[in-house]
Enzyme design. Structure first.
Site, PDB file in Angstrom:
ATOM      1  N   TYR A  54       0.848  -1.196   0.000  1.00  0.00           N
ATOM      2  CA  TYR A  54       0.000   0.000   0.000  1.00  0.00           C
ATOM      3  C   TYR A  54       0.879   1.240   0.000  1.00  0.00           C
ATOM      4  O   TYR A  54       1.911   1.276   0.705  1.00  0.00           O
ATOM      5  CB  TYR A  54      -0.890  -0.002   1.256  1.00  0.00           C
TER       6      TYR A  54
ATOM      7  N   GLU B  90      -3.533   7.406  -4.112  1.00  0.00           N
ATOM      8  CA  GLU B  90      -3.396   6.150  -3.362  1.00  0.00           C
ATOM      9  C   GLU B  90      -3.254   4.961  -4.306  1.00  0.00           C
ATOM     10  O   GLU B  90      -3.980   4.860  -5.297  1.00  0.00           O
ATOM     11  CB  GLU B  90      -4.645   5.957  -2.481  1.00  0.00           C
TER      12      GLU B  90
END
Ligand code: GDP
Ligand code: MN
Length: 382
Positions: free
Chosen positions: A101, A189
């Site tokens: 992530y 993101e």
């Protein structure tokens, strides 16, 4: 403004962030043709501006044309948390070794950019933050100092990414920072950022929110705006450069200044009505702006009456009155209009309107009086 995954990936590409090749498709046939071109296996991905598509069944691997057909026909039209799928992104499938992530967002409390990296990607990051907060490495970045390659590498190591992925992941992080800052994002993101079995690091998903306040320096964002699923009233208002929010009531509202617009909404509610919109025409109240505002409100079938609440300050009420008169010449109103005009040059403004008053156009002296009248004209209490 939120981008679709495919738009986010195209945005990433401008900054050199690697992704897997793919194609946007709107039908099953298009999906099959694109898959044939990309080569199998592919992933069929629902394009909706909401997370958790995987869990909802909106992301499927397909090994051949028949599987693409099956998945595409099932996913098109699917409802994912209230978003109906009309677009698919067909992407060349990746062999995943690890899911990570990475993100940048603004931390308002510290007034710094916040970078987060985790070796536990692919899953809901909010869940990781709760169940295993230590698994997320964080770094605040001073916008003046920027993110250095050394800092990026340090954060990647701290997050515990596999040795093999580190150099490439640090490079992606620096590029993601550029995308976030130069690209004027509120959020950039990647979840998951993957390490493939053949040792490549790439963005498998993209979540990008653009900062609408920066739209003036990004004419190229027009292409994204087209695809935004705006309320038709909001789209019209946007075209006309108005600050407008559509609501579900029956009293259309025009006010100058956000504060006055909010109070007008409150007063309409207080006297038992409901507002059809929030519309701040700001400092100027030229005929142009007034006509545009009335036109947008007129396009809303639910509107039964219109309440214009203007308090003249630097904006003079006589100018507003002239604007209203001129606007009424241009726009054929479906609903009666109640005006409350106070402040600088209010008397002159009332004089200008005097010859135009009728059962359809009326003046009230006070805000609450005007609200009562407008609510009554809209058919009484909601
Ligand atoms: P989200 O559920 O909306 O966040 O959609 P993602 O694009 O993040 O995909 C969800 C999950 O689908 C990923 O975490 C992967 O596990 C899986 N997935 C997506 N693309 C691929 C792919 O190319 N290959 C494989 N094996 N799995 C994939
Ligand atoms: Mn994802």
């Amino acid at each position: 403004m939120d981008l679709y995954e495919y738009q986010g990936k195209q945005y990433f590409a401008r900054f050199g962030i690697p992704t897997s090749p793919g194609a946007l498709c709107r039908s099953v046939d298009e999906a099959r043709a694109s898959a044939d071109e990309l080569g199998y296996p592919v992933v069929v991905k629902a394009q909706v501006k909401v997370g958790g598509r995987g869990k909802a069944g909106g992301i499927q691997l397909a090994g051949d044309a028949e599987e693409v057909r099956r998945h595409a026909s099932r996913i098109l039209g699917m409802d994912i948390k209230g978003h109906v799928v009309t677009r698919l992104w067909i992407e060349k499938a990746s062999d995943i070794a690890r899911e990570y992530y990475a993100s940048f967002t603004l931390d308002r409390a510290t007034r710094l950019h916040l970078c987060m990296v985790s070796s536990k990607g692919g899953v809901d990051i909010e869940e990781v933050a709760v169940s295993d907060p230590g698994a997320i490495a964080r770094l605040h970045v001073d916008p003046v100092e920027k993110l250095s390659a050394v800092q990026a590498a340090g954060l990647i190591t701290e997050a515990g990414l596999e040795e093999e992925a580190r150099a490439q992941a640090a490079d992606v992080l620096v590029k993601l920072y550029d995308c976030y800052v130069q690209g004027d994002c509120d959020l950039a993101e990647i979840n998951p950022l993957i390490l493939t079995t053949d040792g490549r690091v790439l963005a498998l998903d993209a979540k990008v929110t653009l900062d609408d306040n920066a739209a003036f320096r990004h004419p190229e964002w027009e292409e994204f705006a087209d695809t935004e699923q705006l309320d038709p009233r909001e789209r019209l208002a946007k075209e006309k450069g108005l600050t407008y929010i559509g609501l579900s009531g029956s009293v259309g509202i025009i006010a100058n200044g956000a504060g006055l617009a909010m109070s007008t909404l409150d007063v309409v509610n207080q006297v038992g009505g409901s507002a059809a919109n929030f519309l701040d025409i700001g400092g100027g109240a030229s005929a142009e702006v007034m006509a545009a505002a009335l036109e947008v409100i007129n396009s809303d079938d639910a509107v039964r009456s219109i309440l214009v609440n203007v308090f003249g300050g630097i904006t003079r009420v006589d100018e507003v009155a002239n604007g209203v008169v001129e606007a009424l010449r241009r726009v054929e109103l479906r609903s009666p209009i109640v005006l409350r005009l106070d402040g600088t040059n209010a008397d002159k403004g009332h004089e200008i309107l005097a010859g135009h008053l009728s059962e359809r156009i009326m003046i009230e002296e006070t805000m609450v009086g005007a609200a009562r009248r407008a609510v009554a004209l809209a058919g009484g209490e909601s």
